[in-house]
Design a protein around this motif. Sequence first.
Motif, short mmCIF file in Angstrom:
data_model
loop_
_atom_site.label_atom_id
_atom_site.label_comp_id
_atom_site.label_asym_id
_atom_site.label_seq_id
_atom_site.Cartn_x
_atom_site.Cartn_y
_atom_site.Cartn_z
N ILE A 190 -10.09 -11.91 -4.97
CA ILE A 190 -8.98 -10.98 -5.06
C ILE A 190 -7.98 -11.27 -3.95
CG2 ILE A 190 -8.34 -8.53 -4.91
CD1 ILE A 190 -11.14 -7.86 -5.98
N GLY A 191 -6.71 -11.40 -4.29
CA GLY A 191 -5.69 -11.63 -3.27
C GLY A 191 -4.55 -12.47 -3.79
N ASP A 192 -3.32 -12.10 -3.39
CA ASP A 192 -2.15 -12.82 -3.88
C ASP A 192 -2.03 -14.24 -3.34
OD1 ASP A 192 -1.06 -10.90 -5.53
OD2 ASP A 192 -0.07 -9.87 -3.88
N GLU A 193 -2.60 -14.49 -2.15
CA GLU A 193 -2.36 -15.77 -1.48
C GLU A 193 -2.80 -16.96 -2.33
OE1 GLU A 193 -4.99 -13.77 0.30
OE2 GLU A 193 -3.33 -12.37 0.47
N ILE A 194 -3.93 -16.77 -3.05
CA ILE A 194 -4.41 -17.89 -3.88
C ILE A 194 -3.49 -18.09 -5.07
CG2 ILE A 194 -6.30 -18.61 -5.40
CD1 ILE A 194 -8.21 -17.24 -3.37
N ILE A 200 -7.60 -13.25 -9.02
CA ILE A 200 -6.64 -12.25 -9.48
C ILE A 200 -5.94 -11.61 -8.29
CG2 ILE A 200 -7.74 -11.61 -11.68
CD1 ILE A 200 -9.21 -9.40 -10.11
N ALA A 201 -4.88 -10.83 -8.58
CA ALA A 201 -4.12 -10.16 -7.53
C ALA A 201 -4.81 -8.86 -7.12
CB ALA A 201 -2.71 -9.88 -8.03
N ASP A 202 -4.34 -8.28 -6.00
CA ASP A 202 -4.82 -6.97 -5.53
C ASP A 202 -4.28 -5.87 -6.43
OD1 ASP A 202 -6.11 -7.32 -2.76
OD2 ASP A 202 -4.28 -8.47 -2.53
N LYS A 203 -4.70 -5.84 -7.66
CA LYS A 203 -4.19 -4.82 -8.60
C LYS A 203 -5.36 -4.16 -9.30
CE LYS A 203 0.43 -5.90 -9.95
NZ LYS A 203 1.32 -6.06 -11.10
N GLY A 217 -12.75 -10.75 -1.06
CA GLY A 217 -11.38 -10.36 -0.74
C GLY A 217 -11.06 -8.93 -1.09
N GLY A 218 -9.93 -8.47 -0.57
CA GLY A 218 -9.45 -7.14 -0.90
C GLY A 218 -10.13 -6.01 -0.15
N LEU A 219 -10.87 -6.33 0.94
CA LEU A 219 -11.54 -5.26 1.69
C LEU A 219 -10.87 -4.98 3.04
CD1 LEU A 219 -15.30 -6.17 1.02
CD2 LEU A 219 -13.91 -4.47 -0.16
N GLY A 220 -9.69 -5.53 3.26
CA GLY A 220 -8.97 -5.31 4.52
C GLY A 220 -8.47 -3.88 4.65
N PRO A 221 -7.93 -3.52 5.83
CA PRO A 221 -7.52 -2.14 6.06
C PRO A 221 -6.13 -1.78 5.51
CG PRO A 221 -7.25 -3.41 8.07
CD PRO A 221 -7.79 -4.35 7.04
N THR A 222 -5.34 -2.75 5.14
CA THR A 222 -3.96 -2.42 4.75
C THR A 222 -3.87 -1.94 3.31
OG1 THR A 222 -3.62 -4.76 4.30
CG2 THR A 222 -2.84 -3.93 6.43
N GLN A 233 -10.99 1.58 -3.72
CA GLN A 233 -10.68 2.68 -4.63
C GLN A 233 -10.98 2.29 -6.08
OE1 GLN A 233 -10.10 5.76 -4.23
NE2 GLN A 233 -10.01 5.61 -1.98
N THR A 234 -10.67 1.05 -6.39
CA THR A 234 -10.85 0.60 -7.77
C THR A 234 -12.32 0.58 -8.17
OG1 THR A 234 -8.88 -0.77 -7.51
CG2 THR A 234 -10.30 -1.25 -9.40
N ILE A 235 -13.17 0.11 -7.27
CA ILE A 235 -14.59 0.05 -7.64
C ILE A 235 -15.20 1.45 -7.65
CG2 ILE A 235 -14.87 -2.34 -6.92
CD1 ILE A 235 -16.37 -1.45 -4.49
#
Lengths: 413, 413
Positions: free
Chosen positions: A8-12, A42-45, A67-72, A79-81
């Motif tokens: 999960i993450g846009d960078e890839i 996939i993206a952080d969506k 991915g996707g477990l950072g604080p920002t 929330q999604t899971i």
Amino acid sequence: MNAEIITIGDEILLGQIVDSNSAWIGQQLNLLNIRVRQITSIADKAQDITQSLSLASSRAELIIVTGGLGPTKDDVTRQTISTYFNKPLVRDAAVLKHVETLFKRFAPDRMMPEINKAQADVLDGCEVLFNDVGTAPGMWIEHQQIKYVFLPGVPFEMKFLTTNRILPKLRDGQREAVAHRHIITIGLGESFLAREITDIEESLPESIKLAYLPKLGLVRLRLTQIGESESSIDYFHNLLVERLGRHVVSTSDISLEQAIVESFTQKGLKLATAESCTGGGIASSITSVPGASCIFDCGIVAYHNTIKQNLLGVDPKVLDQYGAVSEQTVIQMAEGVKKLSHADYAIASSGIAGPGGGTPEKPVGTVWIAVSGKNKTISRLFNFQNSREINIERSIAQALAMLWNLYIEELDN
Amino acid sequence: MNAEIITIGDEILLGQIVDSNSAWIGQQLNLLNIRVRQITSIADKAQDITQSLSLASSRAELIIVTGGLGPTKDDVTRQTISTYFNKPLVRDAAVLKHVETLFKRFAPDRMMPEINKAQADVLDGCEVLFNDVGTAPGMWIEHQQIKYVFLPGVPFEMKFLTTNRILPKLRDGQREAVAHRHIITIGLGESFLAREITDIEESLPESIKLAYLPKLGLVRLRLTQIGESESSIDYFHNLLVERLGRHVVSTSDISLEQAIVESFTQKGLKLATAESCTGGGIASSITSVPGASCIFDCGIVAYHNTIKQNLLGVDPKVLDQYGAVSEQTVIQMAEGVKKLSHADYAIASSGIAGPGGGTPEKPVGTVWIAVSGKNKTISRLFNFQNSREINIERSIAQALAMLWNLYIEELDN
């Protein structure tokens, strides 16, 4: 067991980083006889995460999400899971204490913002995978016979949690063995190779698969056996090795550079390089191998003719009469650097990598390569006619292949 | 436009190769304002290919598929897409001729096997993307308002076809213009850079976006403007360039190596290299730039101490007293190769790339780099403590950054 990896993450997706995490996880699972069926980035969506989890759970029994477990706020995974599994997030006291300790260490004078505390939020009922080397913990969730693992995307945190928390848990549940055998071959194209071993390939049992992995002059063969004893894979591995004879560079999964470093080390041989158009690329590919210092003392990048003359001893008359890109010059370069460095083998390259510098007689992609061995020097002309990058890459690959072939020939004599 | 990338092949799932193709494609599409929504890696299996194509076509208008077009029977992509699109495969005469020509060039004495001819099989009615640099062509298929592109997985073939066949077609089909401007900066971290230009960033209109792309000591700034005239993007580009002053390496999207070759060529300066732990990697990265021969005459890979002494003139007493990995040695290496080659600038590296060779005093990742310029020699110690590959990569990046900084400093004087 089938597994899937979701990153999960846009960078890839933006191409800002290459997804090396998945390859690493794939290797680890493979060693544990777990087959990765799909890797999805996939993206952080929320919607994309939900769809990917849902599809993956229809195909695999193990789903590893990174991915996707950072604080920002762009990290929406938690929330999604919570929605996906229909369970609340709870703040884990031990993790919170750990997050606070780490924060104090890095910013002793600041109050920790509320947003960082959310890193201690985990799914109610999950097994918390405590993260010694970072803030975000991993989570192990079993839901409707499927194992879900959520990990931070930072490579060393992901690797720490995989190695110390996940692999040990997975190690128990193995029913089927997976075994691999490799053969690295040289000197036969993919289709010739296939023809050479047709009967063996056709006699393979259902449980053994053969893959051809061609790359720049080499073809890597990989046998994969699923679910039986390893005796038959070894039987077919041996059959193939015997059939392919002198075309076999290695019976394990290594690069030609590694094979050269290993073989030269065993025989106590030294290699030197004198490069013009490859510009240090041959030396660089050899020295990328751990232990290269056992076989490699010296490389010269002789881009200018004065260097070819003064350091490598190329005859100025040869340069005048035949030019730098010529058989005569490249042979003198190879023999020159061999003498200079007291090596047993030497490779030399001289060519027009491009895009400039071509002439009607010597167009871009014209490359002479020489290899000087114990008893003789061989040379060959190539016409690659490609981009600079590819011309250099192919010159390096061909130079190493020529070295290997001469080495094997001289070994036989 | 939304896009998806599908890579076919077991190697990625097994972790034998890292999927760098997708990141590269993601970058290229991003420059055209095409958003990659998902990247999916699957095995060479008809069922998986069909499911992935079907799901991707429900989410994206452009689907780029790489891999699985080789001649051997483990590559099932062609048959699968024939079934998926319900169209036969036809043998393309021009491609067949090309495959035969390439085959003859590489194996002039052999008959081409039947299996290779299958590489000229393309989907009936597709647009054939002729592959100048390899055998398998790409295919462009439009089906129910969705664009499908099939490409070989070999990176340089994929890149060639993307650059020369696909991006031009996509560019033509765009409704809104997309413009980019770049600034390559050195010497400021991402957050410092952001603080330096906060007011400019906040004044950007809605149609212009600023991206920070940090990589190995450099930060690349990219302005993207969608759908308006290009005048205002140039205004903001100039503002940023002015503000960042001496931190600007280039105002176009080039590498540091390219900036060095361009600047040195303009000033008539020459560079030389004396490499130990980087093993030719610095020379190789400089000579990868077209026109490098204008600034680069000579590089020495001095892996062994005798080469450091005999070719570079490093004092044997210095090697004895301080060791090869020391400030004293690396300075003498840089100054030695500068003298030997009559260059204006010289870079030298000496370190322990690993995994072996470390000691308590000089652990793996200890690297000394020196740059000798017109008036002085600078040196710096690094402790990378990573894998061999990363230690070498970082050493090269830091060496080039040190060269650039000294060059700029001496330019001012």
